[in-house]
Design a protein around this motif. Structure first.
Motif, PDB file in Angstrom:
ATOM      1  N   GLY A  17       0.880  -0.827  -0.001  1.00 52.86           N
ATOM      2  CA  GLY A  17       0.193   0.357  -0.309  1.00 52.86           C
ATOM      3  C   GLY A  17       1.080   1.490  -0.096  1.00 52.86           C
ATOM      4  N   VAL A  18       0.314   2.771  -0.639  1.00 53.66           N
ATOM      5  CA  VAL A  18       0.308   4.473  -0.504  1.00 53.66           C
ATOM      6  C   VAL A  18      -0.307   3.846   0.539  1.00 53.66           C
ATOM      7  CG1 VAL A  18       1.723   5.698  -1.698  1.00 53.66           C
ATOM      8  CG2 VAL A  18       1.797   3.494  -2.199  1.00 53.66           C
ATOM      9  N   LYS A  19       0.276   4.691   0.836  1.00 56.43           N
ATOM     10  CA  LYS A  19      -0.267   6.447   2.291  1.00 56.43           C
ATOM     11  C   LYS A  19      -0.007   7.983   1.870  1.00 56.43           C
ATOM     12  CE  LYS A  19      -2.242   7.890   6.274  1.00 56.43           C
ATOM     13  NZ  LYS A  19      -1.402   7.459   8.185  1.00 56.43           N
ATOM     14  N   PHE A  20      -1.124   8.581   1.551  1.00 54.70           N
ATOM     15  CA  PHE A  20      -0.315  10.622   1.847  1.00 54.70           C
ATOM     16  C   PHE A  20      -0.900  11.178   2.462  1.00 54.70           C
ATOM     17  CE2 PHE A  20      -1.386   8.556  -2.538  1.00 54.70           C
ATOM     18  CZ  PHE A  20       0.044   8.399  -2.639  1.00 54.70           C
ATOM     19  N   VAL A  21      -0.611  11.510   2.721  1.00 55.07           N
ATOM     20  CA  VAL A  21      -1.077  12.638   4.838  1.00 55.07           C
ATOM     21  C   VAL A  21      -0.664  14.570   3.678  1.00 55.07           C
ATOM     22  CG1 VAL A  21      -0.567  13.800   6.270  1.00 55.07           C
ATOM     23  CG2 VAL A  21      -0.379  11.608   5.495  1.00 55.07           C
ATOM     24  N   THR A  22      -1.815  14.969   3.267  1.00 59.14           N
ATOM     25  CA  THR A  22      -1.934  16.753   2.442  1.00 59.14           C
ATOM     26  C   THR A  22      -1.760  17.340   2.991  1.00 59.14           C
ATOM     27  OG1 THR A  22      -3.821  16.094   1.120  1.00 59.14           O
ATOM     28  CG2 THR A  22      -3.471  18.353   1.418  1.00 59.14           C
ATOM     29  N   LEU A  23      -0.266  18.462   3.484  1.00 56.58           N
ATOM     30  CA  LEU A  23       0.596  19.100   3.852  1.00 56.58           C
ATOM     31  C   LEU A  23      -0.712  20.356   3.667  1.00 56.58           C
ATOM     32  CD1 LEU A  23       3.935  18.210   4.880  1.00 56.58           C
ATOM     33  CD2 LEU A  23       1.961  17.736   5.978  1.00 56.58           C
ATOM     34  N   ASN A  24      -1.064  20.958   2.160  1.00 56.33           N
ATOM     35  CA  ASN A  24      -1.180  21.862   2.234  1.00 56.33           C
ATOM     36  C   ASN A  24      -1.428  21.624   0.448  1.00 56.33           C
ATOM     37  OD1 ASN A  24      -0.343  23.578   3.526  1.00 56.33           O
ATOM     38  ND2 ASN A  24       1.725  23.582   3.620  1.00 56.33           N
ATOM     39  N   VAL A  25      -2.337  22.310  -0.200  1.00 52.62           N
ATOM     40  CA  VAL A  25      -3.321  22.648  -1.323  1.00 52.62           C
ATOM     41  C   VAL A  25      -3.405  24.059  -1.642  1.00 52.62           C
ATOM     42  CG1 VAL A  25      -4.907  22.807  -2.953  1.00 52.62           C
ATOM     43  CG2 VAL A  25      -4.547  20.802  -0.869  1.00 52.62           C
ATOM     44  N   TYR A  26      -2.466  24.702  -2.798  1.00 54.85           N
ATOM     45  CA  TYR A  26      -2.464  25.642  -3.555  1.00 54.85           C
ATOM     46  C   TYR A  26      -2.839  25.801  -4.645  1.00 54.85           C
ATOM     47  CZ  TYR A  26       2.190  24.840  -0.183  1.00 54.85           C
ATOM     48  OH  TYR A  26       2.991  24.832   0.475  1.00 54.85           O
ATOM     49  N   GLY A  27      -2.979  27.161  -5.309  1.00 57.44           N
ATOM     50  CA  GLY A  27      -4.365  27.978  -7.044  1.00 57.44           C
ATOM     51  C   GLY A  27      -5.394  28.057  -6.476  1.00 57.44           C
ATOM     52  N   ASP A  28      -5.791  28.688  -7.427  1.00 59.13           N
ATOM     53  CA  ASP A  28      -6.965  29.315  -7.072  1.00 59.13           C
ATOM     54  C   ASP A  28      -8.179  28.064  -7.014  1.00 59.13           C
ATOM     55  OD1 ASP A  28      -7.927  28.403  -9.798  1.00 59.13           O
ATOM     56  OD2 ASP A  28      -7.129  30.193 -10.881  1.00 59.13           O
ATOM     57  N   GLY A  29      -8.570  26.867  -7.429  1.00 58.72           N
ATOM     58  CA  GLY A  29      -9.068  25.701  -7.089  1.00 58.72           C
ATOM     59  C   GLY A  29      -9.634  25.559  -8.789  1.00 58.72           C
ATOM     60  N   LYS A  30     -10.141  27.092  -9.702  1.00 60.55           N
ATOM     61  CA  LYS A  30     -10.790  26.999 -10.773  1.00 60.55           C
ATOM     62  C   LYS A  30      -9.976  25.483 -12.013  1.00 60.55           C
ATOM     63  CE  LYS A  30     -12.421  31.386 -10.815  1.00 60.55           C
ATOM     64  NZ  LYS A  30     -10.946  31.800  -9.372  1.00 60.55           N
ATOM     65  N   ALA A  31      -8.725  25.156 -12.412  1.00 64.44           N
ATOM     66  CA  ALA A  31      -8.720  24.605 -13.381  1.00 64.44           C
ATOM     67  C   ALA A  31      -7.290  23.754 -13.305  1.00 64.44           C
ATOM     68  CB  ALA A  31      -8.063  24.935 -14.474  1.00 64.44           C
ATOM     69  N   TYR A  32      -7.018  23.779 -12.045  1.00 68.25           N
ATOM     70  CA  TYR A  32      -5.515  23.060 -11.522  1.00 68.25           C
ATOM     71  C   TYR A  32      -5.115  23.359  -9.928  1.00 68.25           C
ATOM     72  CZ  TYR A  32      -3.711  21.863 -16.296  1.00 68.25           C
ATOM     73  OH  TYR A  32      -3.904  21.553 -17.792  1.00 68.25           O
ATOM     74  N   VAL A  33      -4.450  22.392  -9.257  1.00 66.88           N
ATOM     75  CA  VAL A  33      -4.801  23.012  -8.024  1.00 66.88           C
ATOM     76  C   VAL A  33      -3.384  22.238  -7.291  1.00 66.88           C
ATOM     77  CG1 VAL A  33      -6.366  23.379  -6.582  1.00 66.88           C
ATOM     78  CG2 VAL A  33      -5.760  21.116  -6.477  1.00 66.88           C
ATOM     79  N   THR A  34      -1.953  22.362  -7.041  1.00 68.82           N
ATOM     80  CA  THR A  34      -0.371  22.143  -6.450  1.00 68.82           C
ATOM     81  C   THR A  34      -0.662  21.031  -4.635  1.00 68.82           C
ATOM     82  OG1 THR A  34       0.431  23.359  -7.832  1.00 68.82           O
ATOM     83  CG2 THR A  34       1.402  22.080  -6.192  1.00 68.82           C
ATOM     84  N   GLU A  35      -1.131  19.573  -4.647  1.00 68.48           N
ATOM     85  CA  GLU A  35      -0.751  19.375  -2.952  1.00 68.48           C
ATOM     86  C   GLU A  35       0.069  19.020  -2.633  1.00 68.48           C
ATOM     87  OE1 GLU A  35      -2.578  15.288  -1.286  1.00 68.48           O
ATOM     88  OE2 GLU A  35      -2.851  15.802  -3.498  1.00 68.48           O
ATOM     89  N   GLU A  36       0.712  19.420  -1.551  1.00 72.30           N
ATOM     90  CA  GLU A  36       2.317  19.401  -1.452  1.00 72.30           C
ATOM     91  C   GLU A  36       2.136  18.007  -0.105  1.00 72.30           C
ATOM     92  OE1 GLU A  36       5.619  21.609   1.472  1.00 72.30           O
ATOM     93  OE2 GLU A  36       3.791  22.544   0.450  1.00 72.30           O
ATOM     94  N   GLY A  37       2.179  17.234  -0.306  1.00 72.92           N
ATOM     95  CA  GLY A  37       2.322  16.069   1.088  1.00 72.92           C
ATOM     96  C   GLY A  37       3.084  15.035   1.673  1.00 72.92           C
ATOM     97  N   THR A  38       3.549  14.516   2.050  1.00 69.79           N
ATOM     98  CA  THR A  38       4.110  13.444   2.928  1.00 69.79           C
ATOM     99  C   THR A  38       3.366  11.716   2.618  1.00 69.79           C
ATOM    100  OG1 THR A  38       3.094  12.856   4.855  1.00 69.79           O
ATOM    101  CG2 THR A  38       5.497  14.727   4.536  1.00 69.79           C
ATOM    102  N   TRP A  39       4.243  10.532   1.924  1.00 69.76           N
ATOM    103  CA  TRP A  39       4.133   9.399   1.549  1.00 69.76           C
ATOM    104  C   TRP A  39       4.574   8.414   2.706  1.00 69.76           C
ATOM    105  CZ3 TRP A  39       7.597   6.491   0.046  1.00 69.76           C
ATOM    106  CH2 TRP A  39       8.759   7.021  -0.591  1.00 69.76           C
ATOM    107  N   GLN A  40       3.575   7.655   2.583  1.00 70.69           N
ATOM    108  CA  GLN A  40       4.450   6.273   2.922  1.00 70.69           C
ATOM    109  C   GLN A  40       4.319   4.987   2.500  1.00 70.69           C
ATOM    110  OE1 GLN A  40       2.624   6.198   6.998  1.00 70.69           O
ATOM    111  NE2 GLN A  40       4.516   6.323   8.119  1.00 70.69           N
ATOM    112  N   VAL A  41       4.979   4.252   1.671  1.00 70.33           N
ATOM    113  CA  VAL A  41       4.749   2.541   0.983  1.00 70.33           C
ATOM    114  C   VAL A  41       5.003   1.717   1.962  1.00 70.33           C
ATOM    115  CG1 VAL A  41       6.140   1.201  -0.355  1.00 70.33           C
ATOM    116  CG2 VAL A  41       5.617   3.821  -0.631  1.00 70.33           C
ATOM    117  N   PHE A  42       4.061   0.705   2.197  1.00 71.55           N
ATOM    118  CA  PHE A  42       4.530  -0.274   3.101  1.00 71.55           C
ATOM    119  C   PHE A  42       4.269  -2.327   2.170  1.00 71.55           C
ATOM    120  CE2 PHE A  42       1.048   2.982   4.466  1.00 71.55           C
ATOM    121  CZ  PHE A  42       1.796   3.154   5.893  1.00 71.55           C
ATOM    122  N   ASP A  43       5.156  -2.553   3.035  1.00 70.47           N
ATOM    123  CA  ASP A  43       5.388  -3.937   2.328  1.00 70.47           C
ATOM    124  C   ASP A  43       4.171  -4.575   2.733  1.00 70.47           C
ATOM    125  OD1 ASP A  43       5.729  -5.057   5.578  1.00 70.47           O
ATOM    126  OD2 ASP A  43       7.811  -5.386   5.323  1.00 70.47           O
TER     127      ASP A  43
END
Length: 158
Positions: free
Chosen positions: A96-122
């Protein structure tokens, strides 16, 4: 080497200049807050689909999406992404792969950038690796989908 650095610089700048105001707007803008909730739900869905080796995971991406894996050429397009997920599932190394969203940047209209951390599990649920990521999300007629997916490890040699 120079081309590689130039391409990397352009890619990084693209992520940060897509938005009109690249400050963490999530708490200030109701539209961006709503987009963040969609992204967080999709990240939970991603974990479930990945854990179940479900090939429909590619539907979370746009048809022209690119997965930008470290030390590997870009994996672009629905067919290439489907093959990559199928190969990853077949290896049996990652559960599995887990994501944690830290921030979302943009205007929310066409594109947004998500910044976060991830973990990969065996397969036993132990963390194999972890790090940070940026995802560029694109608004499509089907909703928000991943357009560019870039990540790297917090550990050398992984």
């Amino acid at each position: 080497m120079k081309k590689s650095k130039t391409a990397w610089t352009i890619l990084c700048l693209t992520f940060f200049f897509i938005c009109n105001n690249c400050s963490a707007q999530t708490n200030k803008d109701p539209e961006l807050t709503a987009v963040r909730k969609v992204i967080e739900r999709n990240n939970v869905r991603y974990f479930d689909l990945f854990s179940n080796k479900d090939e429909s995971i590619v539907n979370l991406y746009t048809e022209d999406a690119c997965l930008l894996v470290p030390n590997t050429p870009a994996i672009c397009g629905g067919g290439a992404l489907a093959k990559d997920f199928k190969d990853t599932y077949a290896s049996g190394k990652i559960k599995g792969v887990k994501f944690v969203t830290l921030n979302v940047y943009g205007d929310g209209k066409a594109y947004v950038t998500e910044e976060g951390t991830w973990q990969v599990f065996d397969p036993e649920g132990r963390v194999l690796d972890d790090g940070k990521y940026l995802k560029l999300w694109k608004k499509t007629k089907e909703g928000w989908k991943i357009f560019r997916d870039l990540f790297n490890s917090d550990h050398s040699g992984k």
